[in-house]
Design an enzyme around this catalytic site. Structure first.
Site, PDB file in Angstrom:
ATOM      1  N   TYR A 172      11.168  85.813  66.757  1.00 36.53           N
ATOM      2  CA  TYR A 172      12.320  86.550  66.236  1.00 36.53           C
ATOM      3  C   TYR A 172      13.248  85.607  65.459  1.00 36.53           C
ATOM      4  CZ  TYR A 172      16.820  88.853  65.983  1.00 36.53           C
ATOM      5  OH  TYR A 172      18.015  89.372  65.522  1.00 36.53           O
ATOM      6  N   ARG A 219      25.592  81.356  72.428  1.00 34.85           N
ATOM      7  CA  ARG A 219      27.049  81.445  72.442  1.00 34.85           C
ATOM      8  C   ARG A 219      27.536  82.894  72.474  1.00 34.85           C
ATOM      9  NH1 ARG A 219      29.385  80.332  66.833  1.00 34.85           N
ATOM     10  NH2 ARG A 219      28.471  82.418  66.678  1.00 34.85           N
ATOM     11  N   ARG A 229      23.466  94.759  72.225  1.00 31.45           N
ATOM     12  CA  ARG A 229      22.343  93.975  71.694  1.00 31.45           C
ATOM     13  C   ARG A 229      21.883  92.960  72.737  1.00 31.45           C
ATOM     14  NH1 ARG A 229      25.950  93.465  66.939  1.00 31.45           N
ATOM     15  NH2 ARG A 229      26.457  91.393  67.740  1.00 31.45           N
ATOM     16  N   PHE A 289      25.224  70.207  52.886  1.00 32.37           N
ATOM     17  CA  PHE A 289      24.932  71.616  53.107  1.00 32.37           C
ATOM     18  C   PHE A 289      24.110  71.816  54.384  1.00 32.37           C
ATOM     19  CE2 PHE A 289      22.038  75.215  52.589  1.00 32.37           C
ATOM     20  CZ  PHE A 289      22.872  76.238  52.164  1.00 32.37           C
TER      21      PHE A 289
END
Length: 418
Positions: A172, A219, A229, A289
């Protein structure tokens, strides 16, 4: 006053917040000049800023044409994600939309006007996004279309099934984040700002995404529970509770924390791959980044480890701490020092009775071996006592100003958003 005392306990945070606001942010997050863009790109960057302030900041810091490619990549995936999240779309409509979404990139008129989601503008004005997609070089188009296709198929697969095994958890996370890491890596190489190996080594790129996604899932336990969910793998939580929601009950807090620690230990296994990946990067804007979210993630895991508060509210790292990480994580030695610091923090909190304690110690040992601190550890906290004293005095005298400053910089330091 309690908040002030907390800040005074971390004077380097105050110093870096001031340094960041007074121009330091330009070194890691320069802004794009909108006047230099065409109408379509200006619109895309406006949507980027509206849908994700933190991602907008780091994307706009990228060099050259890569910046536009990553901006469009983000908006395409944001549109795809908006379809997935929209519970008002019937499954018999949503599933084929997700599976075929990549084809809409080549349909100039395609748009979706019936979404109820907050980011629906990226679907309602998808023609502008798809037009700018088609304006990209073919090498960028091919990457974005391919990742969009694979992600849409994966999202459709998990629409009606829960994450049971740890293997499915990895699968997932691969679909929703690992593929993003793979796609970005291929864009980096396509831009020629990075070597071809960066885009070819999909295992390392996948780990970059999995580490961030697992951190967010860990978290966000309570928030996800409140919204119905479930992303924690049943294989793990079922050893500690009858239902995942039971972990939030006060009487189950000890078992809940043990489950939490096991999942954090699982996530830490990606850190060696993260360090190897970052060590290959050559371009400074690409390094910033990639590195900034990763150090935010390790700091978040250190804050969550063995912390009951995960099941009672939201655990966040301090804004000043986030700014310090952003300004420090500009080279591989500094990142290794940061990783070392936070895994040591976790190590010091490992309960001797925790069922995962041995595994946690083992993975920390492997991370230590890759990130033994040298002079870079000391250099991360090189501020002289007089500078720290001045920062503390300034905070005490100008607390109202600093509170305002903190809000002003929030868009840059929303750790782990999305």
């Amino acid at each position: 006053m309690e908040l002030l005392r907390k800040w005074l306990g971390h004077p380097e945070d105050i110093y870096n917040l001031l340094r960041f606001k007074m121009g330091g942010y330009r070194a890691v997050m320069p802004r794009v000049d909108p006047d230099s863009l065409g109408c379509g790109l200006r619109t895309c960057y406006r949507y980027l800023n509206q849908t994700s302030r933190s991602f907008a900041a780091v994307i706009q810091a990228l060099d050259g044409e890569l910046r536009h490619a990553v901006c469009i990549f983000y908006l395409v995936l944001r549109a795809l994600d908006t379809v997935e999240d929209d519970m008002s779309i019937p499954l018999d409509v949503k599933v084929p939309m997700l599976q075929e979404f990549h084809s809409y990139l080549y349909q100039p008129e395609w748009k979706y006007m019936e979404s109820k989601e907050k980011d629906r503008q990226v679907l309602e004005d998808f023609p502008t996004i798809s037009m700018e997609f088609r304006n990209l070089s073919k090498v960028y188009q091919d990457v974005i279309s391919d990742i969009c296709h694979k992600m849409g198929v994966g999202m459709a697969e998990f629409l009606e099934k829960k994450v049971d095994s740890q293997h499915e958890w990895d699968k997932y996370c691969h679909y929703v984040a690992g593929l993003v890491g793979i796609g970005l890596s291929r864009l980096f190489s396509a831009s020629e700002l990075e070597d071809s190996i960066v885009g070819q080594d999909t295992e390392l790129a996948n780990s970059m995404g999995l580490f961030l996604q697992k951190t967010n899932i860990i978290r966000d336990y309570l928030e996800d529970q409140m919204e119905g969910r479930e992303f924690w793998p049943r294989e793990v939580w079922s050893r500690y509770a009858q239902k995942l929601s039971d972990l939030a009950k006060p009487e189950n807090i000890e078992m809940a924390v043990q489950c939490l620690n096991e999942l954090i230990t699982n996530a830490l296994h990606h850190v060696p791959d993260v360090l190897t990946y970052l060590s290959r990067l050559k371009n400074q804007s690409v390094f910033n980044f990639c590195a900034i979210p990763q150090v935010m993630a390790i700091a978040t895991l250190a804050a969550c480890y063995n912390n009951k508060q995960v099941f009672r509210g939201v655990v966040k790292i301090r804004k000043g701490q986030a700014v310090t990480l952003m300004m420090d994580a500009t080279n591989i030695q500094a990142v290794k020092a940061i990783m070392y610091q936070y895994v040591e923090e976790i190590y010091q909190k490992i309960p001797s009775t925790d069922p995962s304690s041995n595994k946690t110690q083992q993975v920390i040992a492997s991370i230590r071996a890759m990130s033994l601190p040298g002079s870079s550890m000391a250099s991360r906290h090189h501020y002289s006592p007089i500078y720290l004293s001045c920062a503390m005095l300034l905070a005490a005298l100008s607390w109202q100003y600093l509170s305002t400053l903190s809000k002003a910089t929030e868009e840059y330091v929303q750790a782990g958003e999305n």
